[in-house]
Write an enzyme that holds these catalytic residues in place. Structure first.
Site, mmCIF file in Angstrom:
data_model
loop_
_atom_site.group_PDB
_atom_site.id
_atom_site.type_symbol
_atom_site.label_atom_id
_atom_site.label_comp_id
_atom_site.label_asym_id
_atom_site.label_seq_id
_atom_site.Cartn_x
_atom_site.Cartn_y
_atom_site.Cartn_z
ATOM 1 C CB CYS A 40 4.447 -10.633 4.316
ATOM 2 S SG CYS A 40 5.653 -10.612 5.650
ATOM 3 C CB THR B 284 0.813 -8.569 10.264
ATOM 4 O OG1 THR B 284 0.449 -7.893 9.059
ATOM 5 C CG2 THR B 284 0.715 -10.061 10.095
ATOM 6 C CD GLU C 168 -2.358 -8.940 7.577
ATOM 7 O OE1 GLU C 168 -1.675 -7.941 7.332
ATOM 8 O OE2 GLU C 168 -2.337 -9.535 8.668
ATOM 9 C CG HIS D 29 -2.067 -0.980 1.055
ATOM 10 N ND1 HIS D 29 -2.694 -1.582 2.116
ATOM 11 C CD2 HIS D 29 -2.697 -1.450 -0.053
ATOM 12 C CE1 HIS D 29 -3.656 -2.380 1.677
ATOM 13 N NE2 HIS D 29 -3.672 -2.331 0.365
ATOM 14 C CB SER E 285 -3.062 -1.157 8.064
ATOM 15 O OG SER E 285 -3.289 -1.420 9.423
ATOM 16 C CG ASN E 286 2.849 -0.129 8.222
ATOM 17 O OD1 ASN E 286 3.758 0.658 8.464
ATOM 18 N ND2 ASN E 286 2.611 -0.571 6.993
ATOM 19 C CG HIS F 259 -1.729 -6.445 1.708
ATOM 20 N ND1 HIS F 259 -1.584 -5.810 0.493
ATOM 21 C CD2 HIS F 259 -1.220 -5.612 2.632
ATOM 22 C CE1 HIS F 259 -1.029 -4.623 0.687
ATOM 23 N NE2 HIS F 259 -0.793 -4.479 1.958
HETATM 24 FE FE1 SF4 Z 1 5.291 -8.544 6.565
HETATM 25 FE FE2 SF4 Z 1 5.049 -6.975 8.709
HETATM 26 FE FE3 SF4 Z 1 6.045 -6.000 6.487
HETATM 27 FE FE4 SF4 Z 1 3.447 -6.624 6.592
HETATM 28 S S1 SF4 Z 1 4.494 -5.023 7.743
HETATM 29 S S2 SF4 Z 1 4.852 -7.066 4.909
HETATM 30 S S3 SF4 Z 1 3.564 -8.438 7.924
HETATM 31 S S4 SF4 Z 1 6.980 -7.646 7.736
#
Ligand code: SF4
Length: 334
Positions: A118, A187, A148, A63, A246-247, A96
């Site tokens: 991943c 995750t 995901e 993303h 998201s992260n 994802h």
């Molecule tokens: Fe993998 Fe974490 Fe990166 Fe997502 S954020 S691709 S789960 S290592």
């Protein structure tokens, strides 16, 4: 120096950005690419090298707008649905992950698939499969509609129940005491928010089991810890990342919760509104796990031009994890 530390100048200086050399940037580390994103982007690059364009990619490979646009210029064709790739084409599954139904659809269309899921997402898929096989109901903490979550829940849709936020706990059905229950998660969630949700889940279901290991991945956790370490000292926090990441979005929330006075998510330096810098002396800076470092360097250049040239990198963890490419793209298969 903050206005509070220098009250004599507070009124006159607070409305102005610092003069050259006087503003400070606290740069979070680790930031940017994680091992899973690195592998996914390289999967598309190597597939283009090996098979030539076009290579189809189901959904955004990761993303991030810049990454997707750059790969598209090189011949990657991003499609929303598996059937949009022509029969027999090469199709990459994004980082994802996808459900078994999507794998099956690709097989039925004779697509040559390359799986860039991943490995840490695959680990959660395997947990879902195992717990479902062992007769559990799975409470999956995650965001509704995120790719995901769709892929993970698709491993055992009949026994997986999504818990989206604290409000999601109330929406769950009543499980009987003899029904086996375990929680798993997406995750890329906020560690603190997830722990709050899990606490509520334990209060509601006394017999709920914890997963054997963390599902929130090392990269998500490390980036949140690094942001927390500098947010309280930041008048403004900038996270480089896309709105659908998201992260990256979690990093903005973490920065605000950890004490930054303001926090914004930007794809590019040009999206920074210079008015955000008014009265600011310390800018915290980080980037999501899908963001190439070049975009952070562009933000640093933008800030330096506006007086924020004192850059201090604050490192809270060292990352050495790497993941091997999908088998067909490893060197011995060339
Ligand atoms: Fe993998 Fe974490 Fe990166 Fe997502 S954020 S691709 S789960 S290592």
């Amino acid at each position: 120096m903050t206005d509070a530390a220098n009250p004599a100048n507070a009124t006159t200086e607070s409305a102005l950005a610092p003069t050259p050399g006087h503003g400070r940037v606290l740069l979070a580390a680790p930031r940017g690419y994680c091992a899973g994103v690195d592998r996914a982007v390289e999967t598309v690059e190597k597939a283009l090298e090996k098979y030539g364009a076009p290579v189809y990619v189901r959904k955004e490979i990761v993303h991030n707008r810049y990454v997707v646009d750059t790969l598209a210029e090189r011949g990657a064709v991003f499609v929303d649905q598996t059937f949009e790739a022509p029969e027999g084409a090469h199709l990459v599954f994004s980082a994802h992950g996808v459900s078994p139904a999507v794998h099956e659809e690709a097989r039925s269309l004779s697509l040559k698939t390359l799986d860039a899921t991943c490995p840490l997402v695959t680990k959660v898929h395997n947990e879902v499969k195992r717990f479902a096989r062992d007769g559990y109901h799975i409470l999956l903490v995650g965001h509704e509609g995120h790719e995901e979550v769709e892929g993970t829940a698709g491993e055992a849709p009949d026994v997986t129940h999504l818990v989206d936020g604290v409000e999601g706990v109330e929406k769950l059905p009543d499980f009987l005491h003899n029904e086996k229950l375990v929680w798993l998660s997406q995750t890329t969630l906020s560690v603190d928010e997830t722990m709050e949700i899990v606490k509520l889940l334990h209060e509601k279901f006394e017999h709920l089991q914890d997963p054997p290991s963390d599902d929130i991945c090392y990269a998500t956790q490390n980036r949140q810890v690094a942001v927390k370490a500098i947010a309280a000292d930041s008048d403004l926090f900038i996270v480089v990342g896309s709105q659908n990441s998201s992260n990256s979005k979690r990093l903005v929330e973490v920065a605000l919760q950890a004490g930054s006075k303001a926090a914004y998510l930007v794809d590019y330096a040009k999206q920074i509104d210079p008015s955000w810098l008014e009265g600011v002396h310390t800018v915290g800076l980080s980037s999501g796990a899908s963001v190439p470092e070049i975009l952070v360097q562009e933000v640093l250049a933008f800030l330096a031009e506006r007086g924020f040239s004192d850059v201090e990198e604050v490192t809270t963890a060292a990352e050495k994890i790497t993941f091997a490419l999908p088998r067909d793209l490893r060197p011995q298969h060339n």
